[in-house]
Write an enzyme that holds these catalytic residues in place. Sequence first.
Site, PDB file in Angstrom:
ATOM      1  N   ILE A   8     -73.199 -24.340   5.127  1.00 32.48           N
ATOM      2  CA  ILE A   8     -73.210 -25.063   6.968  1.00 32.48           C
ATOM      3  C   ILE A   8     -74.115 -26.201   7.512  1.00 32.48           C
ATOM      4  O   ILE A   8     -73.750 -26.173   8.621  1.00 32.48           O
ATOM      5  CB  ILE A   8     -73.520 -23.331   7.455  1.00 32.48           C
ATOM      6  CG1 ILE A   8     -73.072 -22.951   8.702  1.00 32.48           C
ATOM      7  CG2 ILE A   8     -75.918 -22.648   7.363  1.00 32.48           C
ATOM      8  CD1 ILE A   8     -73.211 -21.507   9.278  1.00 32.48           C
ATOM      9  N   VAL A  16     -79.992 -18.679   4.584  1.00 34.52           N
ATOM     10  CA  VAL A  16     -79.559 -20.569   5.072  1.00 34.52           C
ATOM     11  C   VAL A  16     -80.095 -20.344   6.193  1.00 34.52           C
ATOM     12  O   VAL A  16     -80.683 -21.259   6.930  1.00 34.52           O
ATOM     13  CB  VAL A  16     -78.772 -19.546   6.121  1.00 34.52           C
ATOM     14  CG1 VAL A  16     -78.465 -18.329   7.118  1.00 34.52           C
ATOM     15  CG2 VAL A  16     -77.654 -20.040   6.390  1.00 34.52           C
ATOM     16  N   ASP A  17     -81.377 -19.026   6.864  1.00 39.01           N
ATOM     17  CA  ASP A  17     -82.299 -19.977   7.625  1.00 39.01           C
ATOM     18  C   ASP A  17     -83.441 -20.686   7.138  1.00 39.01           C
ATOM     19  O   ASP A  17     -83.591 -21.747   7.789  1.00 39.01           O
ATOM     20  CB  ASP A  17     -83.165 -18.561   8.344  1.00 39.01           C
ATOM     21  CG  ASP A  17     -84.125 -18.432   9.041  1.00 39.01           C
ATOM     22  OD1 ASP A  17     -83.893 -19.660   9.420  1.00 39.01           O
ATOM     23  OD2 ASP A  17     -84.645 -17.457   9.534  1.00 39.01           O
TER      24      ASP A  17
HETATM   25  P1  ADP Z   1     -79.366 -12.758   5.723  1.00 38.87           P
HETATM   26  O1  ADP Z   1     -80.848 -11.863   5.080  1.00 38.87           O
HETATM   27  O2  ADP Z   1     -79.221 -11.829   7.456  1.00 38.87           O
HETATM   28  O3  ADP Z   1     -79.171 -11.556   5.155  1.00 38.87           O
HETATM   29  P2  ADP Z   1     -79.187 -14.200   3.814  1.00 38.87           P
HETATM   30  O4  ADP Z   1     -79.920 -15.689   4.712  1.00 38.87           O
HETATM   31  O5  ADP Z   1     -80.301 -14.087   3.384  1.00 38.87           O
HETATM   32  O6  ADP Z   1     -79.368 -13.893   5.122  1.00 38.87           O
HETATM   33  O7  ADP Z   1     -77.671 -14.435   3.196  1.00 38.87           O
HETATM   34  C1  ADP Z   1     -76.798 -14.783   4.240  1.00 38.87           C
HETATM   35  C2  ADP Z   1     -75.293 -15.416   3.594  1.00 38.87           C
HETATM   36  O8  ADP Z   1     -75.607 -16.710   3.746  1.00 38.87           O
HETATM   37  C3  ADP Z   1     -75.707 -15.373   2.383  1.00 38.87           C
HETATM   38  O9  ADP Z   1     -73.919 -14.690   1.852  1.00 38.87           O
HETATM   39  C4  ADP Z   1     -76.021 -16.069   1.714  1.00 38.87           C
HETATM   40  O10 ADP Z   1     -75.258 -17.242   0.692  1.00 38.87           O
HETATM   41  C5  ADP Z   1     -75.666 -17.386   2.224  1.00 38.87           C
HETATM   42  N1  ADP Z   1     -75.796 -18.732   2.686  1.00 38.87           N
HETATM   43  C6  ADP Z   1     -77.344 -18.985   2.099  1.00 38.87           C
HETATM   44  N2  ADP Z   1     -77.588 -20.671   1.920  1.00 38.87           N
HETATM   45  C7  ADP Z   1     -76.476 -20.865   2.968  1.00 38.87           C
HETATM   46  C8  ADP Z   1     -75.856 -22.524   3.693  1.00 38.87           C
HETATM   47  N3  ADP Z   1     -77.087 -23.305   3.237  1.00 38.87           N
HETATM   48  N4  ADP Z   1     -74.958 -21.972   3.853  1.00 38.87           N
HETATM   49  C9  ADP Z   1     -73.694 -21.598   4.198  1.00 38.87           C
HETATM   50  N5  ADP Z   1     -74.239 -19.617   3.398  1.00 38.87           N
HETATM   51  C10 ADP Z   1     -75.623 -19.416   3.119  1.00 38.87           C
END
Ligand code: ADP
Length: 171
Positions: free
Chosen positions: A12, A34-35
């Site tokens: 993303i 993703v954060d």
């Molecule tokens: P949460 O704590 O809300 O579960 P996460 O970041 O652990 O958040 O995961 C949310 C989703 O984002 C997961 O499906 C993960 O695979 C996805 N994700 C992680 N990194 C990225 C990225 N760079 N771009 C898009 N999606 C991502």
Amino acid sequence: MNERIEVVFGDITKLEVDAIVNAANSKLLGGGGVDGAIHRAAGPGLLEECRSLGGCPTGEARITKGYRLAAKWVIHTVGPIWRGGAYCEDELLAKAYRNSLKLAEENRIKTIAFPAISTGAYGFPVERASLIAAAEISGFLEDNGSIEKVLLVCFSERAERCYLRALEESR
Ligand code: ADP
């Protein structure tokens, strides 16, 4: 209506859209998944602005600038931690999508990309989450004419399959 929603596979942080949505935690001070990827790509300005916001309750959303990202804006929303399904998780996830889209509308954002909120570290079952995401986004777009494109960004093939199916079902 659903021509305005598209499932895409990938990172993303690389997308050239007006806004990307961050699946943040309630402190808004960065984290894993993703954060972490968004904060790394945006650079330290993002964390500084986030610090000034004083957190964000589950289901709500906040907006900041995108700093070094191609996206002009980051909408930070906090999805629920999955606790088995009896703790309003579905409604809180729906609210996270709804409130993010409201902020997008208020800020005249035309293109926005969502990750699969709550389906990583927060443990929300991805199939269930995809149905909620598709339903909330299609419902919102029915009453909204200003948002041109919503991307659902999947980071695994499993998520991609679920989101494609959910989108079919909401058509
Ligand atoms: P949460 O704590 O809300 O579960 P996460 O970041 O652990 O958040 O995961 C949310 C989703 O984002 C997961 O499906 C993960 O695979 C996805 N994700 C992680 N990194 C990225 C990225 N760079 N771009 C898009 N999606 C991502």
